[in-house]
Design a protein around this motif. Structure first.
Motif, PDB file in Angstrom:
ATOM      1  N   ASN A 204      12.856  -1.030  -2.238  1.00 35.49           N
ATOM      2  CA  ASN A 204      12.028   0.034  -1.673  1.00 35.49           C
ATOM      3  C   ASN A 204      12.918   1.121  -1.084  1.00 35.49           C
ATOM      4  OD1 ASN A 204       9.702  -1.364  -2.296  1.00 35.49           O
ATOM      5  ND2 ASN A 204       9.489  -2.290  -0.273  1.00 35.49           N
ATOM      6  N   GLY A 205      12.414   2.340  -1.100  1.00 38.20           N
ATOM      7  CA  GLY A 205      13.156   3.452  -0.514  1.00 38.20           C
ATOM      8  C   GLY A 205      12.208   4.409   0.182  1.00 38.20           C
ATOM      9  N   ILE A 206      12.726   5.143   1.143  1.00 37.68           N
ATOM     10  CA  ILE A 206      11.888   6.062   1.911  1.00 37.68           C
ATOM     11  C   ILE A 206      12.548   7.429   2.032  1.00 37.68           C
ATOM     12  CG2 ILE A 206      10.786   4.224   3.257  1.00 37.68           C
ATOM     13  CD1 ILE A 206      12.662   4.919   5.581  1.00 37.68           C
ATOM     14  N   THR A 207      11.711   8.422   2.289  1.00 38.01           N
ATOM     15  CA  THR A 207      12.227   9.730   2.683  1.00 38.01           C
ATOM     16  C   THR A 207      12.576   9.658   4.164  1.00 38.01           C
ATOM     17  OG1 THR A 207       9.980  10.476   3.180  1.00 38.01           O
ATOM     18  CG2 THR A 207      10.827  10.947   0.972  1.00 38.01           C
ATOM     19  N   THR A 208      13.295  10.640   4.657  1.00 46.97           N
ATOM     20  CA  THR A 208      13.661  10.635   6.071  1.00 46.97           C
ATOM     21  C   THR A 208      12.417  10.897   6.926  1.00 46.97           C
ATOM     22  OG1 THR A 208      15.862  11.476   5.548  1.00 46.97           O
ATOM     23  CG2 THR A 208      15.131  11.653   7.837  1.00 46.97           C
TER      24      THR A 208
ATOM     25  N   GLY B  42       5.181   5.045  12.589  1.00 46.89           N
ATOM     26  CA  GLY B  42       6.570   5.141  12.169  1.00 46.89           C
ATOM     27  C   GLY B  42       7.351   6.203  12.911  1.00 46.89           C
ATOM     28  N   SER B  43       6.668   7.267  13.286  1.00 47.04           N
ATOM     29  CA  SER B  43       7.346   8.369  13.988  1.00 47.04           C
ATOM     30  C   SER B  43       7.687   8.021  15.421  1.00 47.04           C
ATOM     31  CB  SER B  43       6.469   9.625  13.964  1.00 47.04           C
ATOM     32  OG  SER B  43       5.301   9.452  14.756  1.00 47.04           O
ATOM     33  N   LEU B  44       7.142   6.911  15.940  1.00 45.06           N
ATOM     34  CA  LEU B  44       7.339   6.532  17.343  1.00 45.06           C
ATOM     35  C   LEU B  44       8.488   5.543  17.536  1.00 45.06           C
ATOM     36  CD1 LEU B  44       3.578   5.976  18.305  1.00 45.06           C
ATOM     37  CD2 LEU B  44       4.981   7.994  18.797  1.00 45.06           C
ATOM     38  N   ILE B  45       9.162   5.168  16.469  1.00 51.33           N
ATOM     39  CA  ILE B  45      10.158   4.088  16.531  1.00 51.33           C
ATOM     40  C   ILE B  45      11.301   4.382  17.493  1.00 51.33           C
ATOM     41  CG2 ILE B  45      12.044   3.132  15.128  1.00 51.33           C
ATOM     42  CD1 ILE B  45      10.122   2.457  13.004  1.00 51.33           C
ATOM     43  N   LYS B  46      11.633   5.655  17.660  1.00 52.71           N
ATOM     44  CA  LYS B  46      12.753   5.978  18.551  1.00 52.71           C
ATOM     45  C   LYS B  46      12.442   5.701  20.019  1.00 52.71           C
ATOM     46  CE  LYS B  46      15.800   9.014  16.004  1.00 52.71           C
ATOM     47  NZ  LYS B  46      16.663  10.205  16.065  1.00 52.71           N
ATOM     48  N   ALA B  47      11.198   5.338  20.304  1.00 54.40           N
ATOM     49  CA  ALA B  47      10.867   4.906  21.666  1.00 54.40           C
ATOM     50  C   ALA B  47      11.604   3.615  22.008  1.00 54.40           C
ATOM     51  CB  ALA B  47       9.358   4.691  21.801  1.00 54.40           C
TER      52      ALA B  47
ATOM     53  N   PHE C  21      10.427  -6.576   1.104  1.00 48.06           N
ATOM     54  CA  PHE C  21      11.544  -5.696   1.456  1.00 48.06           C
ATOM     55  C   PHE C  21      10.949  -4.656   2.398  1.00 48.06           C
ATOM     56  CE2 PHE C  21      14.900  -2.548   0.884  1.00 48.06           C
ATOM     57  CZ  PHE C  21      16.032  -3.333   0.735  1.00 48.06           C
ATOM     58  N   PRO C  22      10.864  -4.976   3.691  1.00 44.06           N
ATOM     59  CA  PRO C  22      10.007  -4.229   4.624  1.00 44.06           C
ATOM     60  C   PRO C  22      10.436  -2.777   4.855  1.00 44.06           C
ATOM     61  CG  PRO C  22      11.336  -5.851   5.784  1.00 44.06           C
ATOM     62  CD  PRO C  22      11.529  -6.122   4.331  1.00 44.06           C
ATOM     63  N   TYR C  23       9.486  -1.887   4.671  1.00 48.15           N
ATOM     64  CA  TYR C  23       9.730  -0.471   4.934  1.00 48.15           C
ATOM     65  C   TYR C  23      10.120  -0.237   6.384  1.00 48.15           C
ATOM     66  CZ  TYR C  23       7.843   1.192   0.455  1.00 48.15           C
ATOM     67  OH  TYR C  23       7.656   1.467  -0.869  1.00 48.15           O
ATOM     68  N   VAL C  24       9.543  -1.012   7.287  1.00 45.95           N
ATOM     69  CA  VAL C  24       9.781  -0.761   8.709  1.00 45.95           C
ATOM     70  C   VAL C  24      11.242  -0.994   9.079  1.00 45.95           C
ATOM     71  CG1 VAL C  24       9.210  -3.096   9.531  1.00 45.95           C
ATOM     72  CG2 VAL C  24       8.775  -1.112  11.007  1.00 45.95           C
ATOM     73  N   ILE C  25      11.921  -1.901   8.381  1.00 54.31           N
ATOM     74  CA  ILE C  25      13.358  -2.089   8.613  1.00 54.31           C
ATOM     75  C   ILE C  25      14.116  -0.839   8.178  1.00 54.31           C
ATOM     76  CG2 ILE C  25      15.398  -3.307   7.732  1.00 54.31           C
ATOM     77  CD1 ILE C  25      14.164  -4.938   9.840  1.00 54.31           C
ATOM     78  N   LEU C  26      13.721  -0.253   7.066  1.00 58.49           N
ATOM     79  CA  LEU C  26      14.374   0.972   6.589  1.00 58.49           C
ATOM     80  C   LEU C  26      14.168   2.111   7.589  1.00 58.49           C
ATOM     81  CD1 LEU C  26      13.410   0.892   2.784  1.00 58.49           C
ATOM     82  CD2 LEU C  26      15.258  -0.299   3.988  1.00 58.49           C
ATOM     83  N   GLU C  27      12.966   2.192   8.151  1.00 60.67           N
ATOM     84  CA  GLU C  27      12.689   3.225   9.150  1.00 60.67           C
ATOM     85  C   GLU C  27      13.513   2.996  10.410  1.00 60.67           C
ATOM     86  OE1 GLU C  27       8.069   4.219   7.852  1.00 60.67           O
ATOM     87  OE2 GLU C  27       8.467   2.776   9.446  1.00 60.67           O
ATOM     88  N   ALA C  28      13.613   1.739  10.832  1.00 59.86           N
ATOM     89  CA  ALA C  28      14.402   1.427  12.031  1.00 59.86           C
ATOM     90  C   ALA C  28      15.868   1.768  11.813  1.00 59.86           C
ATOM     91  CB  ALA C  28      14.245  -0.046  12.392  1.00 59.86           C
TER      92      ALA C  28
ATOM     93  N   GLN D  37       0.829  -1.210   0.000  1.00 64.95           N
ATOM     94  CA  GLN D  37       0.000   0.000   0.000  1.00 64.95           C
ATOM     95  C   GLN D  37       0.861   1.256   0.000  1.00 64.95           C
ATOM     96  OE1 GLN D  37      -3.379   0.255   2.702  1.00 64.95           O
ATOM     97  NE2 GLN D  37      -2.784   2.333   3.286  1.00 64.95           N
ATOM     98  N   LYS D  38       1.865   1.289   0.856  1.00 67.04           N
ATOM     99  CA  LYS D  38       2.742   2.457   0.911  1.00 67.04           C
ATOM    100  C   LYS D  38       3.463   2.650  -0.418  1.00 67.04           C
ATOM    101  CE  LYS D  38       6.811   4.371   3.242  1.00 67.04           C
ATOM    102  NZ  LYS D  38       6.351   5.734   2.986  1.00 67.04           N
ATOM    103  N   TYR D  39       3.909   1.558  -0.999  1.00 63.90           N
ATOM    104  CA  TYR D  39       4.612   1.594  -2.283  1.00 63.90           C
ATOM    105  C   TYR D  39       3.719   2.205  -3.365  1.00 63.90           C
ATOM    106  CZ  TYR D  39       6.851  -0.456  -6.483  1.00 63.90           C
ATOM    107  OH  TYR D  39       7.442  -0.661  -7.705  1.00 63.90           O
ATOM    108  N   ALA D  40       2.487   1.709  -3.474  1.00 62.47           N
ATOM    109  CA  ALA D  40       1.570   2.209  -4.493  1.00 62.47           C
ATOM    110  C   ALA D  40       1.270   3.689  -4.293  1.00 62.47           C
ATOM    111  CB  ALA D  40       0.279   1.384  -4.483  1.00 62.47           C
ATOM    112  N   LEU D  41       1.076   4.092  -3.044  1.00 62.31           N
ATOM    113  CA  LEU D  41       0.801   5.503  -2.757  1.00 62.31           C
ATOM    114  C   LEU D  41       2.000   6.385  -3.091  1.00 62.31           C
ATOM    115  CD1 LEU D  41      -1.114   5.197   0.639  1.00 62.31           C
ATOM    116  CD2 LEU D  41      -2.045   6.120  -1.494  1.00 62.31           C
ATOM    117  N   ASP D  42       3.197   5.930  -2.739  1.00 57.78           N
ATOM    118  CA  ASP D  42       4.404   6.715  -3.018  1.00 57.78           C
ATOM    119  C   ASP D  42       4.578   6.931  -4.521  1.00 57.78           C
ATOM    120  OD1 ASP D  42       5.034   6.992  -0.352  1.00 57.78           O
ATOM    121  OD2 ASP D  42       6.581   5.433  -0.331  1.00 57.78           O
ATOM    122  N   LEU D  43       4.380   5.861  -5.302  1.00 58.28           N
ATOM    123  CA  LEU D  43       4.548   5.989  -6.743  1.00 58.28           C
ATOM    124  C   LEU D  43       3.441   6.830  -7.367  1.00 58.28           C
ATOM    125  CD1 LEU D  43       6.767   3.877  -6.334  1.00 58.28           C
ATOM    126  CD2 LEU D  43       5.910   2.675  -8.355  1.00 58.28           C
ATOM    127  N   ALA D  44       2.205   6.624  -6.928  1.00 55.86           N
ATOM    128  CA  ALA D  44       1.092   7.391  -7.484  1.00 55.86           C
ATOM    129  C   ALA D  44       1.257   8.878  -7.199  1.00 55.86           C
ATOM    130  CB  ALA D  44      -0.232   6.882  -6.914  1.00 55.86           C
TER     131      ALA D  44
END
Length: 372
Positions: free
Chosen positions: A176-180, A269-274, A287-294, A24-31
């Motif tokens: 997959n790739g993410i913004t900061t 995702g914004s709470l991961i630093k907890a 290729f899990p986005y959550v690993i990239l966020e972590a 879902q995140k992938y499709a939204l990012d590309l769209a």
């Protein structure tokens, strides 16, 4: 990448019944990047809400459903075909297995270029041979109608080539790739999760589905020493149909005081630093986005050796076999008792995260669109 100055093809992104996961995140990012429209089954309420917030055009496909239903599946092909003929996209970009199969047939019949992103060819590994054979036949059939396949991991590309799904020149890995992400600082994130002390916190952001193997995480905690249990808490942010099953196992193992399931949070995702340590116990992943966020949060990571996880982590985390509570328990114990190792993995994660940017993902995807 500034896609606004480039001539964009008209693209229709189709996904089955998104549930807030990586596809879902992938499709939204590309769209959003390419000004595309999104079509999905009517069950994808969260996807439609997010797409509308982004002011994307959306289409609801009433016959495109997650579960196999021959009647609805046949009608879905016709429904997708009519949508494509009406909207006349240059490219139909499909995501998820069901949409990938039905959409490939409909897209080619309607005269569109068809791209399929495989978010994990899960059934090629750890499946009984009848399931593997059936899945291979379906994927080979669908690939006859596809112009290109994108895999989110190199392992999946190799699996596709090994099983002769498509000509090797028509398949490419794009990670997959993410913004900061905008992370909330540790103390505030802990307050939002109801953690008010300085307890050592293990955590993950995951839907409560069978594939995330939260039960393995629970069983691993049961295996660590009583002394260590007194020092830690575990938080899994997310919701899903497995909640009752996991809550029962937590109670059975007498882990209710340390294992917390706070449910879905829109800003998860914004709470991961907890977390002090990020733990992914999945039995399968793309290729899990959550690993990239972590990694971007600089967290020490323990993860199962599945899908594209090893490609994402490299040497920036500890890999353990899936379905192995003892191996996971040993890794947790090792990391908690070794602050130097935690610091080393944290530094490596931050460096490693720079390899997986959204800009790079979009640029590589755009090259494929142009090629078609």
């Amino acid at each position: 990448m500034d896609t606004s100055v480039l001539k964009k093809p008209k693209i229709l992104y189709i996904i089955t019944s998104a549930d807030g996961g990586g596809a879902q995140k992938y499709a939204l990012d590309l769209a959003r990047a390419f000004g595309g429209a999104i079509a999905a089954g009517t069950e994808a309420t969260q996807l439609f809400d997010q797409a509308e917030d982004l002011r994307l055009t959306t289409y609801k496909l009433k016959h495109l459903k997650r579960n196999i239903n021959p009647w609805h599946d046949i009608l879905a092909i016709g429904e997708i075909y009519r949508l494509i003929k009406k909207e006349r996209p240059d490219i139909v970009h499909l995501n998820s297995s069901k949409a990938g199969f039905l959409g490939s047939i409909a897209g080619k019949l309607a005269g569109a270029k068809v791209v399929f992103t495989a978010h994990g060819f899960f059934y090629f590994k750890r499946s009984a041979w009848p399931i593997k054979l059936a899945y291979t036949i379906l994927e080979r059939t669908a690939s006859l109608f596809r112009d290109f396949i994108i895999t989110v991991s190199e392992e999946d590309r190799q699996q596709a080539i090994q099983h002769h799904l498509i000509n090797p020149v028509k398949i490419q890995t794009i990670h997959n790739g993410i913004t900061t992400p905008l992370f909330i600082d540790k103390s505030q994130a802990r307050k939002e999760l109801g953690i008010i002390d300085q307890t050592f916190l293990l955590g993950n952001v995951a839907q409560l589905y069978n594939r995330k193997a939260i039960n393995i995480f629970i069983e691993a905690l049961d295996l660590i020493s009583a002394e260590l249990k007194k020092k830690i808490k575990v938080v899994i942010i997310g919701e899903g149909p497995g909640r009752q099953q996991f809550e029962q196992l937590i109670a059975q193992k007498n882990l209710g005081d340390i294992f917390l399931l706070p449910g879905y949070k829109p800003n998860a995702g914004s709470l991961i630093k907890a977390f002090d340590v990020f733990v992914l116990s999945s039995r399968r992943e793309g290729f899990p986005y959550v690993i990239l966020e972590a990694m971007q949060a600089g967290l020490p990571i323990i993860a199962t050796d599945v899908g594209g996880v090893p490609e994402a982590l490299g040497q920036a985390g500890i890999l353990v076999p899936p379905e192995n509570p003892q191996a996971l328990a040993d890794a947790i114990t090792k990391l908690i008792n070794n602050p130097d190792l935690m610091s080393d993995l944290s530094a490596k994660a931050l460096i490693r995260s720079q390899n997986f940017t959204q800009e790079k993902m979009l640029a590589e995807t755009e090259k494929i669109y142009k090629k078609l």
